[in-house]
Motif scaffolding. Structure first.
Motif, mmCIF file in Angstrom:
data_model
loop_
_atom_site.group_PDB
_atom_site.id
_atom_site.type_symbol
_atom_site.label_atom_id
_atom_site.label_comp_id
_atom_site.label_asym_id
_atom_site.label_seq_id
_atom_site.Cartn_x
_atom_site.Cartn_y
_atom_site.Cartn_z
ATOM 1 N N LEU A 157 22.495 31.021 32.357
ATOM 2 C CA LEU A 157 23.118 31.811 33.291
ATOM 3 C C LEU A 157 23.388 33.470 32.806
ATOM 4 C CD1 LEU A 157 25.834 29.431 34.882
ATOM 5 C CD2 LEU A 157 24.048 30.593 36.132
ATOM 6 N N ILE A 158 24.014 33.303 31.428
ATOM 7 C CA ILE A 158 24.110 34.374 30.929
ATOM 8 C C ILE A 158 23.036 35.389 30.579
ATOM 9 C CG2 ILE A 158 24.232 33.996 28.587
ATOM 10 C CD1 ILE A 158 26.981 35.979 29.870
ATOM 11 N N ASP A 159 21.752 34.781 30.460
ATOM 12 C CA ASP A 159 20.855 35.710 30.377
ATOM 13 C C ASP A 159 19.931 36.043 31.596
ATOM 14 O OD1 ASP A 159 20.372 35.149 27.687
ATOM 15 O OD2 ASP A 159 18.901 33.411 27.950
ATOM 16 N N ARG A 160 20.517 35.594 32.635
ATOM 17 C CA ARG A 160 20.018 35.995 34.057
ATOM 18 C C ARG A 160 20.779 36.992 34.723
ATOM 19 N NH1 ARG A 160 19.517 30.292 35.806
ATOM 20 N NH2 ARG A 160 21.010 30.783 37.050
ATOM 21 N N VAL A 161 22.161 37.184 34.328
ATOM 22 C CA VAL A 161 23.073 38.299 35.047
ATOM 23 C C VAL A 161 22.461 39.637 34.536
ATOM 24 C CG1 VAL A 161 25.345 38.756 35.219
ATOM 25 C CG2 VAL A 161 24.796 36.461 35.251
ATOM 26 N N ASP A 162 22.565 40.314 35.596
ATOM 27 C CA ASP A 162 22.224 41.660 35.479
ATOM 28 C C ASP A 162 23.278 42.393 34.921
ATOM 29 O OD1 ASP A 162 21.495 44.422 35.518
ATOM 30 O OD2 ASP A 162 20.659 44.259 37.638
ATOM 31 N N LEU A 163 23.463 43.324 33.920
ATOM 32 C CA LEU A 163 24.313 43.790 33.124
ATOM 33 C C LEU A 163 25.094 44.978 34.307
ATOM 34 C CD1 LEU A 163 23.398 44.468 29.536
ATOM 35 C CD2 LEU A 163 24.956 42.797 30.593
ATOM 36 N N ALA A 164 24.154 45.544 35.225
ATOM 37 C CA ALA A 164 24.481 46.246 36.102
ATOM 38 C C ALA A 164 25.380 45.766 37.157
ATOM 39 C CB ALA A 164 23.384 46.837 36.851
ATOM 40 N N GLN A 165 25.569 44.538 37.115
ATOM 41 C CA GLN A 165 26.550 43.630 38.086
ATOM 42 C C GLN A 165 28.028 43.525 37.282
ATOM 43 O OE1 GLN A 165 23.758 40.151 38.797
ATOM 44 N NE2 GLN A 165 25.043 39.903 40.541
ATOM 45 N N TRP A 166 28.119 43.825 36.179
ATOM 46 C CA TRP A 166 29.363 43.530 35.497
ATOM 47 C C TRP A 166 30.307 44.809 35.969
ATOM 48 C CZ3 TRP A 166 30.712 40.790 30.750
ATOM 49 C CH2 TRP A 166 29.646 39.993 30.350
ATOM 50 N N ALA A 167 31.455 44.683 36.183
ATOM 51 C CA ALA A 167 32.457 45.665 36.545
ATOM 52 C C ALA A 167 32.572 46.683 35.589
ATOM 53 C CB ALA A 167 33.910 44.856 36.791
ATOM 54 N N ASP A 168 32.947 47.885 35.940
ATOM 55 C CA ASP A 168 33.268 48.914 35.050
ATOM 56 C C ASP A 168 34.444 48.590 34.107
ATOM 57 O OD1 ASP A 168 31.385 50.548 36.414
ATOM 58 O OD2 ASP A 168 32.927 51.511 37.744
ATOM 59 N N ALA A 169 34.414 49.060 33.092
ATOM 60 C CA ALA A 169 35.475 48.670 32.107
ATOM 61 C C ALA A 169 36.801 48.556 32.599
ATOM 62 C CB ALA A 169 35.176 49.716 30.704
ATOM 63 N N ASP A 170 37.146 49.644 33.481
ATOM 64 C CA ASP A 170 38.440 49.942 33.872
ATOM 65 C C ASP A 170 38.719 49.239 35.065
ATOM 66 O OD1 ASP A 170 36.754 51.720 35.329
ATOM 67 O OD2 ASP A 170 38.243 53.131 35.179
ATOM 68 N N THR A 171 37.848 48.300 35.695
ATOM 69 C CA THR A 171 38.166 47.828 36.884
ATOM 70 C C THR A 171 39.123 46.655 36.610
ATOM 71 O OG1 THR A 171 35.947 47.775 37.628
ATOM 72 C CG2 THR A 171 37.326 46.170 38.630
ATOM 73 N N VAL A 172 40.239 46.610 37.485
ATOM 74 C CA VAL A 172 41.483 45.483 37.020
ATOM 75 C C VAL A 172 41.061 44.097 37.302
ATOM 76 C CG1 VAL A 172 43.698 44.892 37.910
ATOM 77 C CG2 VAL A 172 43.153 47.190 37.743
ATOM 78 N N VAL A 173 41.288 43.372 36.402
ATOM 79 C CA VAL A 173 41.185 41.715 36.684
ATOM 80 C C VAL A 173 42.510 41.170 36.590
ATOM 81 C CG1 VAL A 173 40.643 39.637 35.208
ATOM 82 C CG2 VAL A 173 39.126 41.559 35.205
ATOM 83 N N ASP A 174 42.696 40.269 37.593
ATOM 84 C CA ASP A 174 44.041 39.839 37.784
ATOM 85 C C ASP A 174 43.782 38.072 37.506
ATOM 86 O OD1 ASP A 174 46.420 38.600 39.059
ATOM 87 O OD2 ASP A 174 46.274 39.694 40.482
#
Length: 169
Positions: free
Chosen positions: A92-109
């Motif tokens: 799973l970690i190998d297949r996830v496109d890094l472009a899909q990761w949220a911007d560094a400052d996107t809020v996680v709740d």
């Protein structure tokens, strides 16, 4: 290097460490009863250490990589099954496109099962919550296997470092 690139590489390296440790336990003919091993009565058994470590990766993918993967909820019954689940999470970690990761400052709740709530950036979530928990449970798995008699040392915890070894001068 982005937080996503760093996190992915850390996950790949340490999932490799978990796989290496489980492989050594299987090769040493440790029985599946080792999954019940604990260092103290009030700590998680080895099985749950593995499962929580893998869940940290899945939680990260769900929180910051726009994935919707279920967490590991069913207890592992064997070392072979642990190894299979590590391979699935690694895939799973190998297949996830890094472009899909949220911007560094996107809020996680993040709200924990006990009701404690954290608001932080994606980068802080990975750095301050996910990685410390991930390393903790990987380290506990190492300690429990060693305590159960598996002949392992520091390089078994960091097998990925072999690729950086230089020849003696």
């Amino acid at each position: 290097m982005s937080y996503a690139q760093s996190a992915r590489m850390t996950f790949v390296n340490m999932l490799g460490s978990l796989d290496h440790l489980v492989g050594k336990a299987i090769d040493a003919r440790m029985t599946d009863e080792v999954l019940a091993a604990r260092l103290t009565d009030d700590m998680f058994p080895l099985e749950l250490q593995f499962r929580v470590a893998l869940n940290q990766v899945l939680l990260a993918l769900n929180q910051v990589a726009d994935q919707n993967v279920p967490l590991e909820e069913v207890s592992y019954r064997s070392l072979a099954e642990v190894r299979e689940r590590i391979a699935v999470v690694r895939s799973l970690i190998d297949r996830v496109d890094l472009a899909q990761w949220a911007d560094a400052d996107t809020v996680v709740d993040l709200t924990l099962p006990n009701g404690v709530r954290f608001l932080m950036s994606s980068e802080e979530d990975i750095r301050d919550w996910i990685m410390p928990n991930f390393y903790f449970h990987v380290t506990m798995a190492y300690a429990l296997l060693r305590n159960a008699g598996l002949a392992i040392g520091k390089m078994d915890f960091l097998p990925h470092m072999r690729r950086h070894m230089a020849s003696p001068a």
